[in-house]
Design an enzyme around this catalytic site. Structure first.
Site, mmCIF file in Angstrom:
data_model
loop_
_atom_site.group_PDB
_atom_site.id
_atom_site.type_symbol
_atom_site.label_atom_id
_atom_site.label_comp_id
_atom_site.label_asym_id
_atom_site.label_seq_id
_atom_site.Cartn_x
_atom_site.Cartn_y
_atom_site.Cartn_z
ATOM 1 N N ARG C 29 0.855 -1.367 -0.014
ATOM 2 C CA ARG C 29 -0.001 0.109 0.219
ATOM 3 C C ARG C 29 1.013 1.253 -0.014
ATOM 4 N NH1 ARG C 29 -4.176 -2.011 4.565
ATOM 5 N NH2 ARG C 29 -4.871 -3.533 3.493
ATOM 6 N N ARG C 102 21.000 -6.520 6.892
ATOM 7 C CA ARG C 102 20.586 -8.200 6.985
ATOM 8 C C ARG C 102 21.604 -9.028 7.445
ATOM 9 N NH1 ARG C 102 22.681 -8.525 2.081
ATOM 10 N NH2 ARG C 102 23.146 -10.538 1.137
HETATM 11 N N1 LIG Z 1 17.194 -16.924 -1.963
HETATM 12 C C1 LIG Z 1 18.200 -16.529 -1.222
HETATM 13 C C2 LIG Z 1 19.376 -17.694 -1.088
HETATM 14 C C3 LIG Z 1 20.635 -17.451 -0.326
HETATM 15 C C4 LIG Z 1 20.393 -16.821 0.825
HETATM 16 O O1 LIG Z 1 19.769 -17.118 1.805
HETATM 17 N N2 LIG Z 1 20.976 -15.398 1.031
HETATM 18 C C5 LIG Z 1 21.160 -14.665 1.760
HETATM 19 C C6 LIG Z 1 22.438 -13.998 1.873
HETATM 20 S S1 LIG Z 1 22.898 -13.237 0.324
HETATM 21 C C7 LIG Z 1 20.220 -13.381 1.857
HETATM 22 O O2 LIG Z 1 20.055 -12.610 2.916
HETATM 23 N N3 LIG Z 1 19.509 -13.213 0.596
HETATM 24 C C8 LIG Z 1 18.644 -12.093 0.361
HETATM 25 C C9 LIG Z 1 17.410 -12.327 -0.266
HETATM 26 O O3 LIG Z 1 17.042 -13.660 -0.348
HETATM 27 O O4 LIG Z 1 16.831 -11.421 -0.730
HETATM 28 C C10 LIG Z 1 18.924 -15.462 -1.994
HETATM 29 O O5 LIG Z 1 18.301 -15.132 -3.275
HETATM 30 O O6 LIG Z 1 19.935 -14.944 -1.715
#
Ligand SMILES: N[C@@H](CCC(=O)N[C@@H](CS)C(=O)NCC(=O)O)C(=O)O
Ligand SMILES: N[C@@H](CCC(=O)N[C@@H](CS)C(=O)NCC(=O)O)C(=O)O
Ligand SMILES: N[C@@H](CCC(=O)N[C@@H](CS)C(=O)NCC(=O)O)C(=O)O
Lengths: 144, 144, 144
Positions: C29, C102
């Site tokens: 939103r 993060r």
């Molecule tokens: N789906 C995740 C898989 C791996 C993961 O858990 N990455 C961590 C460290 S790069 C993360 O915080 N990813 C950010 C996100 O998923 O948007 C990714 O796209 O990165």
């Protein structure tokens, strides 16, 4: 606590998912795709989608394997589980190489998943008839 | 092995997710969106997101239904489960038709999910007080 | 039905995921990103991805916590579970603020998840040797 074999295959599944996640993290570095972005070069996109697809099916797989294992046959379900995990590894590597590379392992995994769902349904049917209808369907089939 | 009804609804849930996945595969063919791409025409995007959203909530739903079923009441949780799955079917079809079409079923599913989480919490509370406080809250309430 | 503490932490996990989902709905939103779109301003993208990442790991977390809790030690797994959920809250808030925000909570959550997987594996090993090899590894270690 009993279902040790199901637990063991579940741990394998967790390790496999951890491996896939790490591969996405490496691919993010290699192809310079910083979060929150999720698209980049075709190479990155394939690794990213391979992990996403495996993650999407993880809960379905775990659920089907456990229901089949608890209600039908633990050993059989675990064999199915190990085959599925092997197929997913092939899927991940295949998809990382080319979109076509994902297809054969995908069909394989889909077949295993359907088999697990089928065993689950059979197990539930047998348990249901025993518990609520007081009928042992296996005995009836054996008599017939 | 006992929770047959929970198992049965779980199998329904697996079949529904399989159906959603197949719809995405058909939509990929119909609207020519080849993996690893995940966006295309608005029609494709809606089908794709409908399945993605249902997949995202699948683990939450299964978890809530099983906790409510094991700790509170199996029959009631399964009724909730069937209603949720029915709502998700409406969500998928509604969303596939238009973004607005997803809203009414989504609110319905959210209500059911909250109810399942509420029953889970109630069940855990009752079990907790029995196991750790040696108190049967239901009896106390009945006495009051 | 026994594993009350695991059930309680699982309900916490469900509430946390519900909270994340609601944040995405508010962000949709606030930044005018209507479904089926999933990208918009960087602010929206971060909130969206924060919830997506937490959702992706939810089944892994629940599975690891339950296996560790059932086969190894319920209390310890629940402590791990609460820490993980706390870390995920920090992850969500940190990621919503900036991509860098993060990282620290992510490493924290990853450590907890590895610990839960480790405890699962240990628990399975102990149960396996008891059930199939008729050997109590803990006693052997104590004797050594
Ligand atoms: N789906 C995740 C898989 C791996 C993961 O858990 N990455 C961590 C460290 S790069 C993360 O915080 N990813 C950010 C996100 O998923 O948007 C990714 O796209 O990165
Ligand atoms: N999320 C999946 C749902 C259906 C599915 O599992 N499709 C298979 C066959 S097309 C696949 O390998 N999808 C590739 C992907 O998810 O990136 C999709 O977008 O395709
Ligand atoms: N991933 C969801 C999380 C929140 C949610 O469940 N939103 C509802 C109401 S806006 C929805 O139908 N989202 C559409 C979608 O996920 O494509 C999202 O992106 O919106």
């Amino acid at each position: 606590m009993e279902p040790v074999l199901l637990g063991a295959v579940t741990i394998l599944a967790l390790l496999e998912q951890a491996y896939f996640s790490l591969q996405v993290i490496y691919a993010r570095r290699k192809y310079s795709v910083s979060p929150p972005n999720t698209t980049g070069s075709p190479e990155f996109n394939r690794v990213y989608r391979a992990q996403a697809n495996c993650s999407e099916y993880f809960p379905l797989f775990i659920t089907a394997m456990w229901i089949a294992g608890m209600f039908f046959n633990e050993g059989l379900s675990c064999v199915g589980g190990v085959l599925y995990l092997f197929g997913r590894l092939q899927y991940f590597w295949g998809y990382s190489t080319s979109p076509q590379g994902r297809l054969a392992p995908l069909y394989f995994c889909a077949k295993i998943l359907w088999a697990l769902i089928g065993c689950s349904a059979l197990g539930i049917l047998l348990s249901f008839s025993k518990l609520y209808l007081d009928t042992d369907l296996l005995l009836i089939t054996a008599d017939a």
